[in-house]
Structure formats: structure tokens, C-alpha cells
Write a protein that holds these residues in place. Sequence first.
Motif, PDB file in Angstrom:
ATOM      1  N   VAL A   1      14.098  71.979 119.756  1.00 18.17           N
ATOM      2  CA  VAL A   1      13.368  72.340 120.976  1.00 18.17           C
ATOM      3  C   VAL A   1      13.549  73.819 121.273  1.00 18.17           C
ATOM      4  O   VAL A   1      12.580  74.546 121.539  1.00 18.17           O
ATOM      5  N   TYR A   2      14.795  74.301 121.227  1.00 18.88           N
ATOM      6  CA  TYR A   2      15.046  75.717 121.474  1.00 18.88           C
ATOM      7  C   TYR A   2      14.282  76.587 120.479  1.00 18.88           C
ATOM      8  O   TYR A   2      13.681  77.607 120.843  1.00 18.88           O
ATOM      9  N   GLY A   3      14.315  76.188 119.201  1.00 16.48           N
ATOM     10  CA  GLY A   3      13.615  76.975 118.193  1.00 16.48           C
ATOM     11  C   GLY A   3      12.124  77.020 118.442  1.00 16.48           C
ATOM     12  O   GLY A   3      11.488  78.082 118.291  1.00 16.48           O
ATOM     13  N   SER A   4      11.543  75.894 118.838  1.00 18.30           N
ATOM     14  CA  SER A   4      10.096  75.840 119.048  1.00 18.30           C
ATOM     15  C   SER A   4       9.669  76.581 120.305  1.00 18.30           C
ATOM     16  O   SER A   4       8.538  77.067 120.390  1.00 18.30           O
ATOM     17  N   MET A   5      10.542  76.687 121.279  1.00 13.00           N
ATOM     18  CA  MET A   5      10.197  77.376 122.531  1.00 13.00           C
ATOM     19  C   MET A   5       9.933  78.863 122.318  1.00 13.00           C
ATOM     20  O   MET A   5       9.236  79.494 123.114  1.00 13.00           O
ATOM     21  N   PHE A   6      10.477  79.435 121.233  1.00 14.29           N
ATOM     22  CA  PHE A   6      10.244  80.842 120.970  1.00 14.29           C
ATOM     23  C   PHE A   6       8.763  81.127 120.742  1.00 14.29           C
ATOM     24  O   PHE A   6       8.286  82.231 121.021  1.00 14.29           O
ATOM     25  N   ALA A   7       8.029  80.155 120.222  1.00  9.39           N
ATOM     26  CA  ALA A   7       6.606  80.366 119.974  1.00  9.39           C
ATOM     27  C   ALA A   7       5.879  80.710 121.268  1.00  9.39           C
ATOM     28  O   ALA A   7       5.079  81.656 121.325  1.00  9.39           O
ATOM     29  N   GLU A   8       6.173  79.963 122.334  1.00  5.13           N
ATOM     30  CA  GLU A   8       5.533  80.236 123.613  1.00  5.13           C
ATOM     31  C   GLU A   8       6.020  81.559 124.204  1.00  5.13           C
ATOM     32  O   GLU A   8       5.222  82.353 124.720  1.00  5.13           O
ATOM     33  N   GLU A   9       7.322  81.798 124.129  1.00  6.09           N
ATOM     34  CA  GLU A   9       7.866  83.038 124.693  1.00  6.09           C
ATOM     35  C   GLU A   9       7.264  84.260 124.000  1.00  6.09           C
ATOM     36  O   GLU A   9       6.902  85.242 124.650  1.00  6.09           O
ATOM     37  N   LEU A  10       7.162  84.191 122.673  1.00  6.45           N
ATOM     38  CA  LEU A  10       6.575  85.307 121.936  1.00  6.45           C
ATOM     39  C   LEU A  10       5.096  85.461 122.266  1.00  6.45           C
ATOM     40  O   LEU A  10       4.553  86.569 122.227  1.00  6.45           O
ATOM     41  N   GLY A  11       4.455  84.322 122.611  1.00  7.00           N
ATOM     42  CA  GLY A  11       3.031  84.360 122.908  1.00  7.00           C
ATOM     43  C   GLY A  11       2.674  85.209 124.101  1.00  7.00           C
ATOM     44  O   GLY A  11       1.584  85.790 124.152  1.00  7.00           O
TER      45      GLY A  11
ATOM     46  N   ALA B   1       9.225  60.224 120.948  1.00  3.43           N
ATOM     47  CA  ALA B   1       7.873  60.593 120.545  1.00  3.43           C
ATOM     48  C   ALA B   1       7.401  61.843 121.260  1.00  3.43           C
ATOM     49  O   ALA B   1       6.850  62.769 120.648  1.00  3.43           O
ATOM     50  N   MET B   2       7.629  61.907 122.577  1.00  2.00           N
ATOM     51  CA  MET B   2       7.145  63.054 123.348  1.00  2.00           C
ATOM     52  C   MET B   2       7.878  64.347 122.972  1.00  2.00           C
ATOM     53  O   MET B   2       7.288  65.428 122.948  1.00  2.00           O
ATOM     54  N   GLU B   3       9.155  64.238 122.679  1.00  8.67           N
ATOM     55  CA  GLU B   3       9.925  65.433 122.337  1.00  8.67           C
ATOM     56  C   GLU B   3       9.504  65.997 120.989  1.00  8.67           C
ATOM     57  O   GLU B   3       9.276  67.209 120.849  1.00  8.67           O
ATOM     58  N   PHE B   4       9.349  65.146 119.986  1.00 10.88           N
ATOM     59  CA  PHE B   4       8.944  65.658 118.675  1.00 10.88           C
ATOM     60  C   PHE B   4       7.483  66.115 118.682  1.00 10.88           C
ATOM     61  O   PHE B   4       7.124  67.070 117.981  1.00 10.88           O
ATOM     62  N   ALA B   5       6.644  65.460 119.475  1.00 12.71           N
ATOM     63  CA  ALA B   5       5.267  65.927 119.607  1.00 12.71           C
ATOM     64  C   ALA B   5       5.244  67.344 120.172  1.00 12.71           C
ATOM     65  O   ALA B   5       4.505  68.213 119.690  1.00 12.71           O
ATOM     66  N   GLY B   6       6.069  67.590 121.189  1.00 11.74           N
ATOM     67  CA  GLY B   6       6.137  68.919 121.785  1.00 11.74           C
ATOM     68  C   GLY B   6       6.703  69.962 120.837  1.00 11.74           C
ATOM     69  O   GLY B   6       6.222  71.107 120.787  1.00 11.74           O
TER      70      GLY B   6
END
Length: 449
Positions: A56-66, A181-186
Motif C-alpha cells: 500500500v505504501y509503495g503504491s501510494m507514491f504513484a498518486e503523490e508523484l501525480g 479484495a478492496m486493498e489489493f484492488a486499490g
Amino acid sequence: MAEDYDYDLFTIGAGSGGVRASRVAASHGARVAAAEEFRVGGTCVIRGCVPKKMLVYGSMFAEELGHAQNLGWTIEGKSFGWATLRDFVNADVDRLEGLYGQTLANHEVEVFAERATITGPHSVRLSSGREVTAKYILVATGARPAMPQFPGVEHCISSNEVFHLARQPQCLMVVGGGYIAMEFAGIFNALGSEVTVVNRTDRILRSYDEQIVDRMLHIAMGRGIDFRMHSQIKSVEKDADGCLQVDLGGARPVAVDQILIATGRSPNTEGLGLENAAIELGKGGEIPVDEYNRTSCDSIYAVGDVTDRVQLTPVAIREGHAFADTVFGGKPRTIDYSAIPSAVFSQPPLAGVGLTEAEARRVHGDVKVYSSDFRPMKNIFSEHPERGLYKMIVDETSEKILGIHMIGPEAPEILQVAAVAVKAGLTKQAFDDTVALHPSMAEELVLLK
């Protein structure tokens, strides 16, 4: 303790509950051994909440960088490598496993890295063939992903395998409507995968407040996740190129390159030998226990996800500790299962404690609902006009807080502190009397109208 046995306690399963019970029992002077057939640490540490939160932490960088540009940052040549994140997460899992093993070693708990099955009220057999006796046996084997049956299910993966994927799926189908399911989808949506969620009903996250879930669903759809409600997989066929053709009952199959099944978890009781101690399982395969974690056999206890109670790691830890204090520490105690906080680390995350609005109306009748629907300050830098929502459900007569539910950035971090107020039985007036910490998202809790 009786010297007639090899050990005072033999724990089957070295997950969160089993490790806590074993080390606390040892600290009370018990001679303890534990058997773990996979890896010390259990689901949470090895292939559950801990590595998942790292993703989750790793994937959140995509939005922050956006929206970094709106914050004055220019980032050139940005790219994402799944293998780097995957390997870092798995390396830290190895580190944590070592720490759990060291904890047991420091308390002189003997660990057998093999499967153990119950052969009687005071005996177990290790897969090596060795017979071991113990005055007490604790079952803490946890649970495993439940896999449905349909043609081609062998081409699907569960949450166990998702942490070890060789490549990031470009098109991912997630089956299920629960928190996994919701966490991995996100996670995979944020990393750029095309994500489709298939759910057999029109409801997701059933145990959470409906209004909060509706907000999460609206945001997830706005971020591009495709939800197929009232749908079930009929069959899956794998093409020569590896593409998976999924029959959902429509005119044309859906093509994806990975299918993650997240439709619940089943207790790990199969082949455990419980019948040798005359222990009957519940209808879901779980071990029924009393308030002191004791099964129908006086010398055998069970804690954690293998039982018929709350499937949360902190709960398993408390159950394991209470068991050890009760049986070996001379301090009998039970666990209070009311007002247990929980969270879904979706994007954004949601969290709740106490009764939902629907539950409160059903139980108490007249209730008051206070809420704050706001746009978090950090979201003004984003292209997504996503709003947070905080709710407080209060008994109309006593003004006692019955539940708090929220969705928004850092909601679980804020909810943990708010859960203390619900557990303590505070009233809304206590929140009204508290000065706001400004500017923060948490201040919305003391400004609810």
C-alpha cells in the motif's frame, strides 16, 4: 508443572497468537515447545497485513508523484519496477520472521519446523514421526484463503501468491467484496494495472458503515476500478499466450492476465487430528471455544483465526496472552470483544469502531448521527476532487458514543485514538469540549455537526 509430560505447553502454529501465548507461558515458568510447518510469524507477518501494508505504501507514491508538480516538484524519467518493490517487501518479511524466531529462542521455547497433529488430549505427532506429550496443547494454526470451485480455478491465485508475482499484472481481476479484495484492488490500480472487481452481490465490505462504504466505492470507481456486481466466475480458460479468458455469464468472456481470488478465509483445521481428542468442529470448520479459549477437551485450547471469533491479528495476540496468563500465570482473564477498531487500507483508507448507523438504529432505536463531509487539505493538490467523511453515532438519550466511522487520508491512524473514547464510553460532549488541533483532518472529530 507435571513432570509426566515432555512439555507443559505444546503450541501448534507459530503465528501472532501462538508466539504470544508461547513466550508469555514460558515467562510464567512453563516448559514450552511450538511446531510451525511453514514460517514463524504466521499469516499477518509472512503473507498478510504487514507485507500488504508495505505494498500500500509503495503504491501510494504513484498518486503523490501525480500531483507533485502542483507542489513545486519536477520529477523527470519516473518509472515503477514491480520486482524492486516485491523484493524489498519480501526481504523485510525475512527480517521480521527472524525477529519472531529470536523472541521464541530468547524465552527458551523449542521450535519444531514441521507439521504437528493431535493424537490425543495430551499428545501430538510431528511429521518426522516423533511423539510428544504435553499437559496442555494450544491450537493456533490460523486460517487460509478459501478457493471456490469452478472449471479453471487452478489458473487463479490467492492472497498467498500475490506477494511473489514474477510480473505486475497489466489486467487484474479481483474476485470478492471483503477487505482483502478492496486493498489489493486499490494497490494494483494505483500502480497502473487495469483492475476489475467481481462480486456476487451488490454489497462490499458488509461489516462497515454503508455510507462510508458508498463513498469508498464512488472514489474507487472514479479512480478507474471496474466493479462487476451480481457476478460470478463460471469458468476460466488459459490461452496459449497465457491470457485468461473469464466467463462471467455474459455474451463475451473478459480477458485478463491474472485473477486474484479473495472470497474469504477458512480455518486451518483439516487433518489436524482434533477428532482424536473428541473435539467437534463448527459448521465452517472452526474450533468452538469458551470465554477462556478452552475447547470441549479440557487440556486443549485454541486462539486466533482457527476459532469462531474475530479474525484480526491484535485479537489473536490478546487471546494468546490471556490464555497464557489464565493457564500458567494464575491470573484468569477473558477478552472483551466489544468496540474493536478495524480498518480497510483501500485508497483512501476507511476505518470504524463500534456500531454502524444501521446497527445502532436496530439495537438502540433512537440515535443521533453527527458528520463532517469535507475535502482534506492535501487533496487540493490532486486532480481528484475526493472528499473525506467522518461519522459519529450517538445514543439520543445518554449522548454516549456508539460508533465512529471515517474515510479519508490517514483514517486508520486517527481512528485508533478515537477508538479509546468509544471503548471508554465517552459522550459527544467530551469531543465538543476538546479544542481542535488546526489545521488537521483529525480536528473534524471535535467539530462534528
